[in-house]
Design an enzyme around this catalytic site. Structure first.
Site, mmCIF file in Angstrom:
data_model
loop_
_atom_site.group_PDB
_atom_site.id
_atom_site.type_symbol
_atom_site.label_atom_id
_atom_site.label_comp_id
_atom_site.label_asym_id
_atom_site.label_seq_id
_atom_site.Cartn_x
_atom_site.Cartn_y
_atom_site.Cartn_z
ATOM 1 N N ARG A 51 48.401 36.272 33.998
ATOM 2 C CA ARG A 51 48.179 35.232 33.002
ATOM 3 C C ARG A 51 47.683 35.757 31.655
ATOM 4 O O ARG A 51 48.221 35.417 30.601
ATOM 5 C CB ARG A 51 47.139 34.202 33.482
ATOM 6 C CG ARG A 51 47.681 33.079 34.294
ATOM 7 C CD ARG A 51 46.659 32.700 35.318
ATOM 8 N NE ARG A 51 46.461 33.833 36.196
ATOM 9 C CZ ARG A 51 47.244 34.088 37.250
ATOM 10 N NH1 ARG A 51 48.186 33.268 37.567
ATOM 11 N NH2 ARG A 51 47.074 35.174 37.982
ATOM 12 N N THR A 52 46.617 36.550 31.684
ATOM 13 C CA THR A 52 45.959 36.882 30.422
ATOM 14 C C THR A 52 46.884 37.720 29.542
ATOM 15 O O THR A 52 47.082 37.417 28.362
ATOM 16 C CB THR A 52 44.628 37.617 30.698
ATOM 17 O OG1 THR A 52 43.903 36.857 31.657
ATOM 18 C CG2 THR A 52 43.810 37.749 29.432
ATOM 19 N N LYS A 80 45.147 60.719 31.543
ATOM 20 C CA LYS A 80 44.946 62.147 31.206
ATOM 21 C C LYS A 80 43.521 62.397 30.738
ATOM 22 O O LYS A 80 43.186 63.500 30.319
ATOM 23 C CB LYS A 80 45.909 62.549 30.080
ATOM 24 C CG LYS A 80 47.363 62.335 30.398
ATOM 25 C CD LYS A 80 48.212 62.622 29.140
ATOM 26 C CE LYS A 80 49.552 61.927 29.229
ATOM 27 N NZ LYS A 80 50.177 61.804 27.899
ATOM 28 N N ARG A 101 41.681 44.566 28.505
ATOM 29 C CA ARG A 101 41.075 44.317 29.824
ATOM 30 C C ARG A 101 40.708 45.655 30.431
ATOM 31 O O ARG A 101 41.502 46.609 30.369
ATOM 32 C CB ARG A 101 42.038 43.577 30.743
ATOM 33 C CG ARG A 101 41.519 43.539 32.180
ATOM 34 C CD ARG A 101 42.286 42.599 33.043
ATOM 35 N NE ARG A 101 42.039 41.219 32.662
ATOM 36 C CZ ARG A 101 42.475 40.165 33.371
ATOM 37 N NH1 ARG A 101 43.157 40.357 34.479
ATOM 38 N NH2 ARG A 101 42.214 38.942 32.978
ATOM 39 N N HIS A 129 34.789 36.967 30.486
ATOM 40 C CA HIS A 129 36.225 36.712 30.266
ATOM 41 C C HIS A 129 36.299 35.567 29.256
ATOM 42 O O HIS A 129 36.660 34.439 29.595
ATOM 43 C CB HIS A 129 36.875 36.347 31.595
ATOM 44 C CG HIS A 129 38.375 36.387 31.590
ATOM 45 N ND1 HIS A 129 39.137 36.408 30.439
ATOM 46 C CD2 HIS A 129 39.267 36.417 32.619
ATOM 47 C CE1 HIS A 129 40.419 36.446 30.765
ATOM 48 N NE2 HIS A 129 40.528 36.450 32.082
#
Ligand code: CP
Length: 308
Positions: A51-52, A80, A101, A129
């Site tokens: 969703r986000t 890396k 995120r 959030h």
């Protein structure tokens, strides 16, 4: 330049303005379809999302802009050993705004310290959030016509659920809101949040059974038990079915008690509940696009281009 790291970064008045802008976008999407032409949104997702990430991309595309980004740490140079600080410095050369995120609490905040572009926290560990919270606020406002004078129940994983932490903090700013916290003891809200509720003299109670409070609720906010944040799989297996909302339990609720869920759902809401007109979680998903469109416009300083 402004970032969004925590829902409280926006004042109550600013949240009200953003929700009004989101509603205007929802009612007049064509008016906004070119506002971000020439702008680019970077989605920097170190953790899975449906969703986000996709609603951020849809939001920018709906505004006439373009998107770029990565979907996992493995597919970026984080694998890396590149730091968040270096990554955002680089992304600042490519994009006008970024949504990040990250599994570590505070990572978007660190990014904001090194960034040349606005950074939006798209979920940091079990912490916050904020764009889900604004989505939740818009949905509650539309369903109930208000954000004050209500009893809201949070059910499930209140320990790791960042959407719960963010929404409690956001709802504390409205008058006469009562919080009912429904969880097993092992998944209760973090102590610091409980202490803040006590210190602020907010009305709240903790219960272990959903059925005993169903009739009191104006909003029921269901959540998934967050498997990915458990250190011990046995503990997850023991707790994962703590609460399952089915039609029988929902029948104990008021006729205008709406059920929200940030999604993804696993089994905590039976599929039969989807047909109940009080099931509002897919409306929430749709609202997420309009809220993120409004937020992008505000952070890019383009919110006044269309008059409303
Ligand atoms: N609500 C939410 O954050 O969903 P995703 O994890 O799919 O982005």
């Amino acid at each position: 330049m402004r970032h969004l790291l925590n829902p409280l970064d926006f004042s109550v008045d600013e949240v009200q303005y953003m929700l009004k802008l989101a509603q205007n976008i929802k009612n007049n999407p064509e008016k906004y379809s070119h506002v971000c032409e020439g702008k680019k949104l970077a989605t920097l997702f170190y953790e899975p999302s449906t969703r986000t990430r996709l609603s951020f991309e849809a939001a920018m595309l709906n505004l006439g802009g373009k998107t770029l980004g990565f979907q996992s740490a493995d597919s970026s140079s984080a694998s890396k050993g590149e730091s968040v600080a270096d990554t955002i410095r680089v992304i600042s050369c490519y994009a006008d705004i970024a949504a990040m995120r990250h599994p570590k609490e505070g990572a978007p905040m660190v990014a904001s310290l090194y960034s040349g572009i606005p950074v939006i926290n798209a979920g940091d560990g079990g912490h916050n959030h904020p764009t889900q919270t604004f989505t939740d606020l818009l949905t509650i406002l539309e369903l109930k016509g208000r954000l004050d004078n209500m009893t809201i129940g949070f059910c499930g994983d209140l320990k790791f659920g960042r959407t719960v932490h963010s929404l409690i903090n956001a709802m504390k700013r409205y008058d006469n809101v009562t919080f009912i916290l429904i969880s097993p003891e092992e998944l209760a809200i973090p102590q610091y949040l409980k202490e803040e509720l006590i210190a602020g003299n907010f009305k709240f109670k903790e219960v272990r059974q959903l059925e005993e409070v169903m009739g009191e609720l104006d909003i029921l906010y269901m959540t998934r038990v967050q498997k990915e944040r458990f250190f011990n799989e046995e503990e997850y297996i023991r707790l994962k079915n703590s609460f399952i909302l089915d039609s029988k339990k929902l029948n104990l609720a008021k006729k205008d008690c709406y059920v929200l869920h940030p999604l993804p759902r696993v089994n905590e809401i039976a599929v039969e509940v989807d047909n109940d007109e009080r099931a509002a979680y897919f409306k929430q998903v749709q609202n997420g696009v309009y809220v993120r469109m409004a937020l992008i416009l505000i952070l890019l300083g383009l919110d006044k281009v269309v008059e409303f």
